[in-house]
Design a protein around this motif. Structure first.
Motif, PDB file in Angstrom:
ATOM      1  N   GLU A 232      31.042  48.804  49.657  1.00  0.00           N
ATOM      2  CA  GLU A 232      31.709  48.898  48.358  1.00  0.00           C
ATOM      3  C   GLU A 232      32.813  47.851  48.240  1.00  0.00           C
ATOM      4  OE1 GLU A 232      31.114  50.965  45.613  1.00  0.00           O
ATOM      5  OE2 GLU A 232      29.241  51.190  46.721  1.00  0.00           O
ATOM      6  N   ARG A 233      33.542  47.671  49.311  1.00  0.00           N
ATOM      7  CA  ARG A 233      34.605  46.676  49.318  1.00  0.00           C
ATOM      8  C   ARG A 233      34.031  45.271  49.144  1.00  0.00           C
ATOM      9  NH1 ARG A 233      38.310  45.263  54.552  1.00  0.00           N
ATOM     10  NH2 ARG A 233      39.664  43.726  53.599  1.00  0.00           N
ATOM     11  N   LYS A 234      32.913  45.005  49.804  1.00  0.00           N
ATOM     12  CA  LYS A 234      32.274  43.698  49.690  1.00  0.00           C
ATOM     13  C   LYS A 234      31.798  43.456  48.258  1.00  0.00           C
ATOM     14  CE  LYS A 234      28.071  43.035  51.145  1.00  0.00           C
ATOM     15  NZ  LYS A 234      26.888  42.911  52.018  1.00  0.00           N
ATOM     16  N   LEU A 235      31.144  44.465  47.665  1.00  0.00           N
ATOM     17  CA  LEU A 235      30.663  44.317  46.291  1.00  0.00           C
ATOM     18  C   LEU A 235      31.819  44.123  45.324  1.00  0.00           C
ATOM     19  CD1 LEU A 235      27.849  47.053  46.223  1.00  0.00           C
ATOM     20  CD2 LEU A 235      27.546  44.566  46.336  1.00  0.00           C
ATOM     21  N   GLU A 236      32.909  44.875  45.569  1.00  0.00           N
ATOM     22  CA  GLU A 236      34.084  44.743  44.702  1.00  0.00           C
ATOM     23  C   GLU A 236      34.689  43.352  44.818  1.00  0.00           C
ATOM     24  OE1 GLU A 236      36.836  45.773  41.887  1.00  0.00           O
ATOM     25  OE2 GLU A 236      35.080  46.923  42.542  1.00  0.00           O
ATOM     26  N   LEU A 237      34.715  42.819  46.044  1.00  0.00           N
ATOM     27  CA  LEU A 237      35.254  41.474  46.243  1.00  0.00           C
ATOM     28  C   LEU A 237      34.376  40.428  45.578  1.00  0.00           C
ATOM     29  CD1 LEU A 237      37.398  39.703  47.503  1.00  0.00           C
ATOM     30  CD2 LEU A 237      36.074  39.688  49.629  1.00  0.00           C
ATOM     31  N   ILE A 238      33.053  40.604  45.674  1.00  0.00           N
ATOM     32  CA  ILE A 238      32.135  39.665  45.023  1.00  0.00           C
ATOM     33  C   ILE A 238      32.345  39.678  43.510  1.00  0.00           C
ATOM     34  CG2 ILE A 238      29.704  39.228  44.503  1.00  0.00           C
ATOM     35  CD1 ILE A 238      29.038  40.212  47.332  1.00  0.00           C
ATOM     36  N   LYS A 239      32.466  40.894  42.944  1.00  0.00           N
ATOM     37  CA  LYS A 239      32.706  41.010  41.502  1.00  0.00           C
ATOM     38  C   LYS A 239      34.043  40.389  41.119  1.00  0.00           C
ATOM     39  CE  LYS A 239      30.028  45.279  40.946  1.00  0.00           C
ATOM     40  NZ  LYS A 239      30.115  46.732  40.634  1.00  0.00           N
ATOM     41  N   ARG A 240      35.055  40.648  41.950  1.00  0.00           N
ATOM     42  CA  ARG A 240      36.380  40.112  41.648  1.00  0.00           C
ATOM     43  C   ARG A 240      36.370  38.591  41.683  1.00  0.00           C
ATOM     44  NH1 ARG A 240      41.625  40.968  45.439  1.00  0.00           N
ATOM     45  NH2 ARG A 240      40.827  39.049  46.364  1.00  0.00           N
ATOM     46  N   ARG A 241      35.659  38.028  42.662  1.00  0.00           N
ATOM     47  CA  ARG A 241      35.590  36.572  42.751  1.00  0.00           C
ATOM     48  C   ARG A 241      34.851  35.978  41.562  1.00  0.00           C
ATOM     49  NH1 ARG A 241      34.429  35.314  49.185  1.00  0.00           N
ATOM     50  NH2 ARG A 241      36.495  35.943  49.926  1.00  0.00           N
ATOM     51  N   GLN A 242      33.803  36.671  41.118  1.00  0.00           N
ATOM     52  CA  GLN A 242      33.062  36.190  39.953  1.00  0.00           C
ATOM     53  C   GLN A 242      33.934  36.224  38.711  1.00  0.00           C
ATOM     54  OE1 GLN A 242      29.941  34.808  39.847  1.00  0.00           O
ATOM     55  NE2 GLN A 242      30.533  34.327  37.749  1.00  0.00           N
ATOM     56  N   VAL A 243      34.649  37.357  38.542  1.00  0.00           N
ATOM     57  CA  VAL A 243      35.560  37.470  37.398  1.00  0.00           C
ATOM     58  C   VAL A 243      36.657  36.423  37.497  1.00  0.00           C
ATOM     59  CG1 VAL A 243      37.251  38.956  36.275  1.00  0.00           C
ATOM     60  CG2 VAL A 243      35.068  39.905  37.012  1.00  0.00           C
ATOM     61  N   GLN A 244      37.175  36.243  38.719  1.00  0.00           N
ATOM     62  CA  GLN A 244      38.236  35.267  38.934  1.00  0.00           C
ATOM     63  C   GLN A 244      37.753  33.858  38.611  1.00  0.00           C
ATOM     64  OE1 GLN A 244      40.994  36.906  40.315  1.00  0.00           O
ATOM     65  NE2 GLN A 244      42.274  35.159  39.827  1.00  0.00           N
ATOM     66  N   ARG A 245      36.529  33.559  39.011  1.00  0.00           N
ATOM     67  CA  ARG A 245      35.965  32.236  38.745  1.00  0.00           C
ATOM     68  C   ARG A 245      35.785  32.025  37.239  1.00  0.00           C
ATOM     69  NH1 ARG A 245      31.802  32.982  41.494  1.00  0.00           N
ATOM     70  NH2 ARG A 245      32.698  32.299  43.480  1.00  0.00           N
ATOM     71  N   ASP A 246      35.216  33.025  36.572  1.00  0.00           N
ATOM     72  CA  ASP A 246      35.030  32.917  35.122  1.00  0.00           C
ATOM     73  C   ASP A 246      36.375  32.819  34.405  1.00  0.00           C
ATOM     74  OD1 ASP A 246      32.339  33.113  35.595  1.00  0.00           O
ATOM     75  OD2 ASP A 246      32.204  35.242  35.099  1.00  0.00           O
ATOM     76  N   PHE A 247      37.322  33.649  34.893  1.00  0.00           N
ATOM     77  CA  PHE A 247      38.648  33.657  34.271  1.00  0.00           C
ATOM     78  C   PHE A 247      39.325  32.295  34.402  1.00  0.00           C
ATOM     79  CE2 PHE A 247      43.250  34.174  34.860  1.00  0.00           C
ATOM     80  CZ  PHE A 247      43.595  34.720  33.640  1.00  0.00           C
ATOM     81  N   SER A 248      39.228  31.707  35.600  1.00  0.00           N
ATOM     82  CA  SER A 248      39.886  30.414  35.825  1.00  0.00           C
ATOM     83  C   SER A 248      39.305  29.343  34.913  1.00  0.00           C
ATOM     84  CB  SER A 248      39.752  30.001  37.298  1.00  0.00           C
ATOM     85  OG  SER A 248      38.411  29.709  37.624  1.00  0.00           O
ATOM     86  N   HIS A 249      37.963  29.360  34.731  1.00  0.00           N
ATOM     87  CA  HIS A 249      37.344  28.379  33.847  1.00  0.00           C
ATOM     88  C   HIS A 249      37.762  28.601  32.396  1.00  0.00           C
ATOM     89  CE1 HIS A 249      35.075  26.579  36.995  1.00  0.00           C
ATOM     90  NE2 HIS A 249      34.291  27.624  37.208  1.00  0.00           N
TER      91      HIS A 249
END
Length: 436
Positions: A232-249
């Motif tokens: 669950e932690r891994k999936l949450e981190l993957i989602k967070r990184r994706q959101v973070q990447r989209d957010f940064s762009h």
């Protein structure tokens, strides 16, 4: 006198934590979203634990040799254990480092390590079970081995090894713990079994087996929960990184658009004029030195837009360091956006009064935007400088004309005391503008 002490080096607790994290930290420098990297790190940590365990076993054998009145076999085993420990650890290290990025090889290393951990505890038990004061401690080592294996947090490993470990333990009970062969004598199995189930040895074997099953069940439950939480932690981190990447762009593109459309608000000369005049006005108003320092920084912060103009648009992956950079740039971008909002407020007020479009609704809308006194001071200085200088929608205005506007039309945008301080020292502000 300067203090040259370096607490980071000499602090025992910090040093201990650093050493533990380096050799036994399961997430030390590991991206938890990379399953192979996580397994490799676990193999390294388990290998270090095996090394420490082997040293402990060697010490146990050495103590045994001291307590058996110099029997040659015990001394030989004790001294052989030390180089054997080194050889085994080197073998595991070579197996683990054969290919850190190959999941199959790391899985093989995991199973080999798990087998060796339990098998080594069995060998120690085989050496010590006949010693009256060593049998219990040696038996506990097999439970210790199960706990070490559970550190892999792998349900498949725990479930697949259960039957084998239980079978080995049962064999140990019947052959070493209680020598059933001696109890049988010349009886057939049909004659022996009814008598054996009434013996205390049978009850003890049954109790030991049930306790091992119960212990293994609890450990499996802990491993199951740990693995679930890790996933669950891994999936949450993957989602967070994706959101973070989209957010940064998105934010990077947004800032680029905002800055490209607001370049007229980023004139350096104008910004320095506003800062100097706001600082003097802040002193006349009675702001503390700390507030004035913060106000000066805020007055100039929009000139830092180049630092975030193309914010992380070229980043495809993030680590903790990149998160800190992104957070810092996002906070800077937020302050710049607020400062540009205040500059735009000045432009809107100036244009509305030049074009005679200001009304009650416009006044209410402007009063909502950044009503803090520091923002009002910057706005007043900015508005005075804007009204004095040339703009596309107006010609330069003399000090007297601007002063009349502040006494009549512009008075409602500012705190009463602030407006009074400006009007009282208006000659000084006019001189500042003319001499800049």
């Amino acid at each position: 006198m300067a203090n040259n002490k370096k607490p980071g080096i000499w602090n025992i607790k910090v040093l201990g934590r650093n050493i533990f994290a380096k050799f036994f930290g399961f997430e030390q420098g590991v991206d938890i979203t990379n399953d192979v990297a996580v397994l490799y790190r676990r193999n390294v940590v388990i290998k270090n634990i095996v090394f420490v365990s082997n040293i402990m076993y060697s010490i146990i054998l050495f103590i045994l040799s001291l307590s058996t009145e110099g029997e040659v076999s015990d001394w030989v085993v004790a001294f052989i254990a030390f180089p054997l420990t080194y050889v085994i650890n080197k073998f595991l290290k070579k197996l683990i480092n054969m290919d850190p990025n190959d999941k199959t090889k790391q899985s093989v290393a995991m199973y080999v390590s798990a087998f060796y951990i339990f098998f080594s505890s069995i060998l120690i038990y085989a050496r010590l079970y006949q010693k009256e004061y060593f049998e219990t401690g040696a038996y506990i080592l097999m439970y210790y081995a199960v706990v070490v294996i559970s550190l892999y947090q792998e349900k498949k490993l725990m479930s697949s090894s259960f039957q084998g470990l239980l079978a080995l333990l049962t064999v140990i009970h019947f052959i070493w713990t209680y020598n059933v062969q001696q109890l049988v004598g010349g009886e057939t199995i049909i004659e022996f079994l009814p008598r054996f189930v009434r013996l205390p040895e049978f009850s003890d074997i049954l109790l030991r087996t049930l306790l091992f099953i119960l212990f293994y069940f609890v450990v499996y439950a802990i491993v199951s929960m740990g693995q679930y939480m890790q996933e669950e932690r891994k999936l949450e981190l993957i989602k967070r990184r994706q959101v973070q990447r989209d957010f940064s762009h998105i934010v990077g593109d947004l800032f680029s658009v905002v800055f490209s459309s607001s370049y007229t608000l980023m004139d350096k000369r104008h910004a320095y004029q506003v800062q100097q005049m706001a600082e003097k006005l802040g002193n006349y108003y009675g702001l503390s030195q700390g507030k004035i320092t913060e106000m000066n920084q805020y007055a100039m912060i929009h000139l830092q837009y180049q630092e975030i103009k193309n914010m992380l648009n070229d980043k495809n992956s993030f680590d903790e360091k990149e998160y800190d950079i992104l957070k810092e740039k996002t906070e800077l971008g937020s302050q710049i956006a607020k400062r540009l909002q205040l500059a735009q407020k000045c432009e809107d007020i100036a244009r509305a009064h030049i074009e005679d479009t200001a009304n009650e609704k416009f006044l209410k809308e402007m009063l909502i935007i950044q009503p803090e006194i520091e923002a009002q001071i910057i706005l007043l200085a900015d508005l005075y400088i804007t009204m004095r200088g040339p703009k596309s929608y107006k010609r330069p205005m003399a000090h007297g004309i601007v002063l009349k506007s502040f006494q009549s039309e512009l008075v409602n945008y500012f705190d009463y005391d602030l407006k009074e301080r400006f009007l009282k020292f208006h000659d000084e502000f006019a001189e500042m503008y003319n001499n800049f």
